[in-house]
Design an enzyme around this catalytic site. Structure first.
Site, short mmCIF file in Angstrom:
data_model
loop_
_atom_site.label_atom_id
_atom_site.label_comp_id
_atom_site.label_asym_id
_atom_site.label_seq_id
_atom_site.Cartn_x
_atom_site.Cartn_y
_atom_site.Cartn_z
N GLU A 86 0.86 -1.19 0.00
CA GLU A 86 0.00 0.00 0.00
C GLU A 86 0.89 1.23 0.00
OE1 GLU A 86 -3.14 -0.39 -0.34
OE2 GLU A 86 -3.17 -2.53 0.07
N CYS A 112 -2.17 9.04 4.44
CA CYS A 112 -2.13 8.69 3.01
C CYS A 112 -3.44 9.10 2.34
CB CYS A 112 -1.91 7.20 2.84
SG CYS A 112 -3.09 6.23 3.78
P1 NAP Z 1 8.52 5.39 3.94
O1 NAP Z 1 9.54 6.43 4.10
O2 NAP Z 1 8.31 4.78 2.61
O3 NAP Z 1 8.87 4.24 5.03
C1 NAP Z 1 8.03 3.15 5.22
C2 NAP Z 1 8.83 1.98 5.77
O4 NAP Z 1 9.75 1.54 4.76
C3 NAP Z 1 9.66 2.33 7.00
O5 NAP Z 1 9.58 1.29 7.93
C4 NAP Z 1 11.06 2.44 6.42
O6 NAP Z 1 12.05 2.14 7.37
C5 NAP Z 1 11.03 1.39 5.35
N1 NAP Z 1 12.06 1.53 4.33
C6 NAP Z 1 12.70 2.65 3.93
N2 NAP Z 1 13.61 2.35 2.96
C7 NAP Z 1 13.54 1.01 2.75
C8 NAP Z 1 14.20 0.10 1.89
N3 NAP Z 1 15.14 0.51 1.04
N4 NAP Z 1 13.88 -1.21 1.94
C9 NAP Z 1 12.90 -1.65 2.77
N5 NAP Z 1 12.24 -0.83 3.64
C10 NAP Z 1 12.55 0.48 3.62
O7 NAP Z 1 7.08 5.93 4.41
P2 NAP Z 1 6.69 6.79 5.69
O8 NAP Z 1 7.24 8.15 5.57
O9 NAP Z 1 6.97 6.03 6.93
O10 NAP Z 1 5.10 6.84 5.55
C11 NAP Z 1 4.46 7.76 4.74
C12 NAP Z 1 4.10 7.18 3.40
O11 NAP Z 1 3.29 6.02 3.58
C13 NAP Z 1 3.26 8.12 2.55
O12 NAP Z 1 3.65 8.02 1.21
C14 NAP Z 1 1.84 7.60 2.75
O13 NAP Z 1 0.96 7.97 1.72
C15 NAP Z 1 2.09 6.12 2.80
N6 NAP Z 1 0.99 5.42 3.47
C16 NAP Z 1 0.13 4.69 2.72
C17 NAP Z 1 -0.95 4.06 3.32
C18 NAP Z 1 -1.92 3.24 2.52
O14 NAP Z 1 -2.68 2.49 3.12
N7 NAP Z 1 -1.93 3.36 1.22
C19 NAP Z 1 -1.13 4.17 4.70
C20 NAP Z 1 -0.20 4.92 5.44
C21 NAP Z 1 0.86 5.53 4.82
P3 NAP Z 1 12.90 3.25 8.19
O15 NAP Z 1 11.98 4.35 8.55
O16 NAP Z 1 13.36 2.50 9.38
O17 NAP Z 1 14.02 3.64 7.30
#
Ligand code: NAP
Length: 541
Positions: free
Chosen positions: A307, A341
């Site tokens: 997602e 999101c």
């Molecule tokens: P993010 O920066 O993409 O991080 C999400 C997760 O991915 C974190 O646990 C992060 O770990 C991990 N991650 C980062 N780089 C990675 C890699 N190279 N390999 C594997 N995992 C990795 O997102 P966020 O800032 O936490 O959340 C906001 C985003 O989530 C927004 O784009 C929002 O729209 C989206 N979102 C979508 C939904 C939905 O249901 N569609 C719901 C909620 C949020 P670390 O932080 O430990 O580096």
């Protein structure tokens, strides 16, 4: 087995309906004091049921005021590998555990979450700056997901069915497509778990989304290596609370492993390691898609339940109830500082009511209290991180240079160490890149339109397709919107919020286009199937 009806936890609603709002507030305030007693400690990771330490630590501080929340282990690739091994071992028995037993453990887990609801919600508010209502609502959502999935597993009897075809009484030729069996053939068709899932969670719904994805994986018989958000937005203590709740409910060793550590290392290992059969990820589109490309590039065909982000539009027609639209848009755009999101980030308003809409919207958001989200009447808390502030301030600069800043755009002084900003409302023109890019901060772009069809085309003209809203009393417009809008979650004339606030069991939550992979929603009848693969097994006697 007696079927259990699904009911939502709806804590705040229940307190208000019973005239006990003060009691709700007292419970939260008390939980804040309890939460503080848990802060400042050093926590291990949990792998195979055992405490594991790393050489380095991560220090987690609250975005509200810099309060030290705790010290956590900075897990490495090696820790991810240890956890994958532990999960593989646990899968041997967990994968064969009767589905009724699994459902019962998760029902118990829901009760455990419910018991600790206020304390976990208070920790959540400290961790990511949510208001008390948002935090309690999020723990409620976690409980709802768990109970909903337990129900689905039971209603579908573990996703097993049996088919048979009577043997042929006539002597028929064999060996061609469709030839009936000369003996009784019985077939078992079942959904079976893949094995080990890596569960990678975002900062903004660290309890409900983490618990929901993990439950989806484990209740269907997979085991999990769970990695909460740990970089510039940290949700490590709530991640630990999830671990503790599942264990208190009776999950065996190694079924759920808690590994704190950076995405670039722990997360990347889960993606690249052959011992991981599937990834459940919620987060940004850039990370989500790069994970999939990496895994396929390595020749690994994992199951992906992914997602991602949104750039969610709302259309306000000249036939709208403007007051409903103002309330709906204001809460969708600025609740939790636009860090959902599902947040509304674009509004298309008919030219004839645009100025009136803008003026009412500004009046509405001017009344939002900004400050410490632990306080009762505060609507907007801090931004999650310095990076979010960079995004906000750079976008505001761009708006000033190339558009019209209608409201906000500044830091707000609260006397607290966190970063607090005004809700910002702007017009930039439809070709500006700010109309297409997910910003994830409280900035709302407004555009006027003449023709409803043009507004719909613009609403759809982004890579994302998560949520969308319409305010119109015109049946033709409503039908056209329903037929053409490209989004998984669509709300029409919803007063409480134009694009946010899906409720488990009432809506499902699913993205289209660049907002998801697979197109199946959470809180949906089709969610659990994504964590299993189908097998048809024929036995002829
Ligand atoms: P993010 O920066 O993409 O991080 C999400 C997760 O991915 C974190 O646990 C992060 O770990 C991990 N991650 C980062 N780089 C990675 C890699 N190279 N390999 C594997 N995992 C990795 O997102 P966020 O800032 O936490 O959340 C906001 C985003 O989530 C927004 O784009 C929002 O729209 C989206 N979102 C979508 C939904 C939905 O249901 N569609 C719901 C909620 C949020 P670390 O932080 O430990 O580096």
């Amino acid at each position: 087995m007696a079927k259990q009806a699904f009911t939502n936890e709806s804590t705040y609603k229940r307190f208000v309906e019973q005239g006990k709002e003060q009691e709700f507030d007292d419970l939260f305030d008390k939980a804040v004091e309890e939460a503080k007693k848990q802060f400042g400690k050093t926590h291990p990771m949990y792998i195979g049921g055992k405490e594991v330490l790393s050489r380095e630590r991560i220090e987690e501080r609250s975005p509200i005021d810099g309060t030290l929340i705790g010290h956590f282990q900075k897990g490495t690739r090696e820790h991810a590998q240890m956890a994958i091994d532990a999960a593989r071992k646990a899968f041997l028995s967990w994968g064969l555990t009767d589905y009724r037993e699994r459902a019962a453990i998760f029902r118990k887990a829901a009760d455990v979450f419910s018991k600790h609801k206020f304390i976990v919600a208070a920790i959540l508010s400290y961790e990511n700056g949510k208001s008390r209502y948002e935090s309690v609502g999020e723990v409620d959502e976690a409980i709802d997901f768990i109970r909903y999935y337990a129900n689905e597993l039971e209603v579908n009897r573990g996703f097993v069915r049996r088919t048979t075809m009577e043997k042929s009484t006539a002597k028929v030729a064999a060996g061609f497509q469709g030839a009936p069996s000369s003996k009784n053939e019985k077939v078992l068709i079942r959904m079976v778990p893949f094995g080990v899932f890596g569960v990678i969670a975002p900062f903004n719904f660290p309890i409900s989304i983490s618990a929901g994805m993990s439950t989806g994986a484990m209740i269907t018989g997979n085991t999990v290596v769970f990695k909460p958000s740990s970089s510039d937005s940290m949700t490590l203590l709530t991640g630990l609370k999830i671990y503790e709740s599942f264990r208190e409910a009776g999950l065996p060793d190694g079924v759920f492993n808690y590994v704190s550590g950076p995405g670039s290392e722990v997360g990347d290992e889960l993606v690249a390691n052959r011992g991981v059969d599937g990834i459940a990820f919620t987060g940004s589109r850039s990370v989500g898609t790069s994970m999939i490309m990496k895994s396929y590039g390595l020749g690994l065909q994992k199951a992906f339940v992914v997602e991602m982000g949104g750039k969610n539009p709302v259309i306000v027609s000249k036939n709208a109830d403007i007051d409903d639209a103002v309330i709906g848009v204001a809460s969708a755009a600025f609740g939790f500082d636009g860090q959902k999101c599902s947040a509304c980030s674009r509004v298309y308003v008919h030219d004839s009511i645009k100025e009136q809409f803008i003026s009412k919207l500004i009046d509405k958001v001017r009344g939002f209290r900004i400050g410490n989200p632990l306080e009762k009447s505060v609507y907007m808390g801090p931004l999650i991180s310095q990076n979010a502030w960079k995004t906000y301030s750079e976008a505001v600069e761009k708006i000033k240079q190339s558009g019209r800043l209608l409201y906000g755009g500044n830091k707000v002084s609260t006397g607290l160490q966190g970063i607090y900003v005004e809700p910002a409302i702007a017009e930039v023109g439809k070709t500006n890149e700010l109309v297409k890019r997910e910003l994830f901060v409280p900035i709302l772009i407004i555009e006027g339109y003449k023709d409803f069809g043009d507004a719909l085309n613009e609403a759809n003209d982004v890579d994302y397709g998560l949520t969308a809203g319409l305010y119109s009393k015109n049946k033709k417009e409503i039908r056209e919107f329903m037929d053409k809008i490209e989004a998984g979650v669509v709300y029409i004339n919803r007063e409480t919020s134009a694009t946010t606030g899906a409720i488990v069991g009432l809506h499902t939550f699913v993205g289209w286009k660049g907002s998801s992979v697979g197109g199946k929603g959470s809180g949906s009848k089709f969610y659990l199937q994504q964590f299993m693969r189908e097998q048809s097994m024929s036995l002829t006697k």
